[in-house]
Design a protein around this motif. Structure first.
Motif, PDB file in Angstrom:
ATOM      1  N   TYR A 202       0.837  -1.207   0.000  1.00 56.26           N
ATOM      2  CA  TYR A 202       0.000   0.000   0.000  1.00 56.26           C
ATOM      3  C   TYR A 202       0.869   1.253   0.000  1.00 56.26           C
ATOM      4  N   THR A 203       0.316   2.307  -0.567  1.00 60.60           N
ATOM      5  CA  THR A 203       0.847   3.642  -0.365  1.00 60.60           C
ATOM      6  C   THR A 203      -0.349   4.573  -0.195  1.00 60.60           C
ATOM      7  N   PHE A 216       0.796  10.294  -5.484  1.00 68.09           N
ATOM      8  CA  PHE A 216       1.150   9.313  -4.461  1.00 68.09           C
ATOM      9  C   PHE A 216       2.321   9.805  -3.607  1.00 68.09           C
ATOM     10  N   SER A 218       4.519   7.853  -2.096  1.00 65.43           N
ATOM     11  CA  SER A 218       5.460   6.749  -1.963  1.00 65.43           C
ATOM     12  C   SER A 218       6.890   7.234  -1.728  1.00 65.43           C
ATOM     13  N   ARG A 219       7.563   6.579  -0.761  1.00 66.70           N
ATOM     14  CA  ARG A 219       8.972   6.864  -0.495  1.00 66.70           C
ATOM     15  C   ARG A 219       9.833   5.612  -0.632  1.00 66.70           C
ATOM     16  N   ARG A 220       9.214   4.449  -0.652  1.00 66.00           N
ATOM     17  CA  ARG A 220       9.946   3.179  -0.743  1.00 66.00           C
ATOM     18  C   ARG A 220       9.322   2.334  -1.852  1.00 66.00           C
ATOM     19  N   PRO A 221       9.558   2.679  -3.107  1.00 63.53           N
ATOM     20  CA  PRO A 221       8.867   1.994  -4.211  1.00 63.53           C
ATOM     21  C   PRO A 221       9.466   0.646  -4.599  1.00 63.53           C
ATOM     22  N   TRP A 244       0.340   4.110 -11.718  1.00 60.10           N
ATOM     23  CA  TRP A 244       1.563   3.401 -11.360  1.00 60.10           C
ATOM     24  C   TRP A 244       1.663   2.104 -12.146  1.00 60.10           C
ATOM     25  N   SER A 257      11.903  10.950  -6.308  1.00 60.24           N
ATOM     26  CA  SER A 257      11.286  11.234  -5.009  1.00 60.24           C
ATOM     27  C   SER A 257      10.592  12.586  -5.035  1.00 60.24           C
ATOM     28  N   THR A 286      -1.254  -1.015  -4.185  1.00 62.15           N
ATOM     29  CA  THR A 286      -0.481  -0.862  -5.418  1.00 62.15           C
ATOM     30  C   THR A 286      -0.074  -2.184  -6.040  1.00 62.15           C
ATOM     31  N   TRP A 429       5.124   5.604   4.633  1.00 56.15           N
ATOM     32  CA  TRP A 429       4.193   5.976   3.560  1.00 56.15           C
ATOM     33  C   TRP A 429       4.039   4.867   2.523  1.00 56.15           C
ATOM     34  N   ASP A 430       4.785   3.789   2.681  1.00 51.04           N
ATOM     35  CA  ASP A 430       4.593   2.560   1.895  1.00 51.04           C
ATOM     36  C   ASP A 430       4.662   1.418   2.897  1.00 51.04           C
TER      37      ASP A 430
END
Length: 715
Positions: A202-203, A216, A218-221, A244, A257, A286, A429-430
């Motif tokens: 999830y994000t 989004f 997201s910080r850790r994709p 995405w 980022s 996601t 955030w992820d």
């Protein structure tokens, strides 16, 4: 002929033993050789000690604590004592022929079983090992969750007459099989023809306050960073919102980022949107994870179709809460920037840090544990039921730590990571959600195996340790009754135990209430007597520092009061800041205790994530202290400096280096000798302790240049 092994250089003798003190094995000054090797090895073991059952923080290896307790009690007169202590330090399990031999050796030295006190019990390693050595052990903590953990490991099992591993596993399987059936409607993809979904990613989506564009956070994709299997989420603008997809880039790919120090940046208008608010964001599934055909895992795009209907989750949650007679936790997550960040972004309560499905699975597990307890009470003695479910409540810890909105995915090994490893809790955030009843990351079946293995390592005590909810600053004991105090207090501001414990206690007390009701009646685990240098609690850095000094002083004075004149205190401590050591100096100086030696233990995992990220110290120090009726000697800074320079030149630090200790850790071991000299002085001619500690640091740095003490204040 091979070269003869060189004998280790003992730790310096800092002060002669007071008149009534009795010499102990620990006074030989080689604890660092006896205990460190086995303790470090145990840190890398999995599922072999009782530490694997419940979550607690900064716990010490059992093997090292076993050696420390033995060395703190044994007279050291027998030639066999050193070799026996060395064997105790190497063994990774609690019950052994060597532990029994050590207990027999101690029994010959004491008219009655020696009394050992741990004033800051935490996870219970010291008291458990004292009991393992035949001592009459006592353990205190002001945190009800810590007390429950210790009771489940020591008192409940003793009352039940032992813990048969087959019975524990059988009971645990019933708990999980029941949970598997009741959670089946929540995981539609559990029986998918393509293979079950092991994990859900999830994000969060937010709207730009300037242009309205949804994007989004997201910080850790990254999904996988395994060589040849790299997978990463890529976000890009669509017609009216962001989209995405999963890409398979090279390992040196650097995802874009949108985060800056001032907050997230809108990818369309380029303006800073500030800090997002959790409650105003949309949670987006996601991607999914299935087991791959070969090694590793396969990832695919997620869709809301694979999730249970929200109405079903809400209905089931209401039913299980009614069954338990409980409400969702209303306790608040502390809003504490840099330490506990979720509340900064609006994740307010201990019900919010789990998504609705995670929360329901946790409640159903609690229900299954309560059901198992009721069933066991009908067929077996109540003590057995309490013992079994007390240990199995570690399953609750597993879900909270590895399956929440604060649990991150580790793409390097394609596994779920802990949310509450300390010292604080970041906002994620992820996050990853697991199906905990499948054979995937962080599953409950593997946790049950670790609980069973950990329970096997709990010894059979000749006398069960006495565990109490109480404060070290006001000990519930008479004067002069303990042969040794072996204790591991909180280290200034290293870890804030009660806010971490509340994430677990707010849920786990639904189980605790059936097993030990006196420990379940608290809204929070926080106690006004908790020993911690906390700016949040004391409103200022100076207030936090003074409070820690005052409370530690009172604890040391209380320890001296209940200690026999012939006894000793072995206190474990470590800190990377000048303030942390200043507090220790002031507390010992104001107590009737003299430090006779300081002996290092290198028992931390070198590769623990926080250590790699921050350069955290790997060494803790054992301060060996005795009661003294004489006032502290008056010494000038120049006299202290001259004495410390003699110690720095004695070869002790160089010997640690030759044994493979890192230079920073050897430096801390040397620095602690100077801090102890300062603590043993009256302070009358010292002036500013910080200046003397800085002088000690400069002497250490001249010998070991990598060593440095930080100048930060309390957090």
């Amino acid at each position: 002929m091979p070269p003869k092994k060189k004998s280790p250089v003992p730790c310096p003798n800092l002060h002669p033993l007071p008149d009534k003190a009795q010499p102990r094995l620990i006074d030989k000054g080689i604890l660092h050789c006896l205990a460190s090797q086995g303790g470090a090895r145990e840190r890398y073991g999995k599922g072999k000690t009782p530490h694997t059952i419940h979550v607690w923080w900064a716990r010490r290896p059992f093997s090292a604590m076993r050696t420390l307790v033995f060395a703190s009690l044994d007279s050291g007169e027998s030639p066999k004592a050193l070799s026996l202590a060395s064997e105790l330090g190497r063994l990774p399990v609690s019950e052994s022929k060597d532990a029994k031999a050590a207990a027999k050796m101690l029994s010959r030295q004491y008219a009655e079983p020696p009394r050992v006190l741990d004033m800051f019990g935490g996870g219970g390693a010291i008291a458990l090992e004292a009991g393992n050595l035949g001592c009459r052990a006592f353990s205190l903590d002001s945190n009800p969750l810590a007390v429950f953990i210790q009771k489940s490991l020591m008192e409940f099992i003793q009352e039940a007459g032992g813990c048969p591993p087959d019975l524990l596993k059988e009971s645990g399987r019933r708990v999980l099989e029941r949970l598997e059936r009741e959670t089946a409607p929540l995981f539609p993809m559990r029986n998918s023809q393509k293979g079950p979904v092991l994990a859900y990613f999830y994000t969060y989506e937010t709207a730009c306050p300037h242009c309205g564009w949804k994007f989004f956070l997201s910080r850790r994709p990254w999904l996988s960073r395994k060589k040849g299997r790299e997978a990463c989420l890529e976000f890009h603008p669509g017609e009216d919102h962001a989209n995405w997809k999963i890409i398979h880039p090279s390992r040196d790919h650097k995802p874009t980022s949108l985060w800056r120090k001032t907050g997230a940046v809108c990818p369309v208008c380029g303006k800073v949107c500030g800090s997002p608010v959790f409650s105003q964001c949309r949670e987006v599934l996601t991607s999914l994870c299935r087991r791959g055909n070969g090694k590793g895992k396969d990832f695919e795009a997620g869709s809301p179709k694979v999730l249970a209907e929200p109405a079903l989750i809400e209905k089931m949650e209401s039913a299980v809460l009614a069954y338990l007679g409980q409400e969702l936790p209303k306790t608040k997550i502390p809003k504490w920037s840099g330490i506990f960040n979720p509340a900064i972004y609006g994740m307010d309560s201990h019900a919010d840090f789990l998504n609705p499905r995670q929360r329901l699975v946790l409640l159903l597990l609690i229900k299954s544990l309560r059901t198992e307890y009721d069933a066991l009470v009908q067929s077996r003695p109540e003590a057995v039921a309490r013992s079994m479910v007390g240990l199995l409540s570690g399953l609750v810890d597993q879900l909270i730590d590895w399956n929440s909105r604060l649990s991150m995915w580790i793409p390097q090994n394609e596994q779920a990571g802990r949310a509450f490893c300390g010292p604080g809790v970041p906002m994620i955030w992820d996050y990853v959600e697991i199906d905990p009843l499948l054979n995937g990351p962080a599953n409950l079946w593997k946790k049950l195996d670790r609980i069973v293995e950990g329970a096997k390592a709990i010894p059979t005590f000749s006398m069960a340790p006495d565990v109490r909810l109480a404060a070290a600053q006001n000990l519930p004991f008479g004067d002069g009754i303990f042969d040794a105090i072996v204790t591991d207090p909180p280290y200034y501001d290293n870890i804030f135990y009660s806010p971490l414990a509340d994430f677990f206690y707010s849920w786990k007390k639904m189980v605790i209430s059936a097993l030990s009701s006196e420990l379940a009646g608290f809204d929070s685990t926080e106690s006004p007597r908790e020993l911690v240098a906390s700016v949040r609690r004391h409103n200022s850095k100076l207030g936090a520092h003074e409070s820690y000094c005052r409370e530690l002083t009172q604890a040391l004075c209380e320890g001296a009061r209940v200690l026999k004149d012939s006894g000793l205190m072995s206190l474990i401590y470590s800190h990377s800041s000048l303030n942390g050591w200043d507090a220790l100096v002031k507390a010992f100086r104001a107590s009737p205790l003299l430090i006779t030696s300081v002996q290092p233990l290198c028992i931390e995992r070198k590769a623990r994530p926080r250590g790699l990220a921050s350069g955290a110290v790997n060494t803790c120090l054992v301060l060996v202290a005795r009661k003294s009726s004489k006032p502290k000697p008056v010494q000038s800074p120049s006299e202290l400096a001259a004495r410390f320079e003699d110690i720095a030149g004695c070869g002790f630090a160089r010997d640690l280096l030759s044994q493979g200790w890192p230079e920073e850790d050897a430096g801390l071991a040397l620095f602690s000798q100077g801090a102890a000299l300062l603590a043993n002085s009256s302070g009358e001619l010292i002036g500013n302790d910080h200046e003397v500690l800085a002088l000690i640091e400069s002497v250490v740095a001249s010998v070991l240049p990598a060593f440095k003490i930080s100048r930060r204040r309390s957090l």
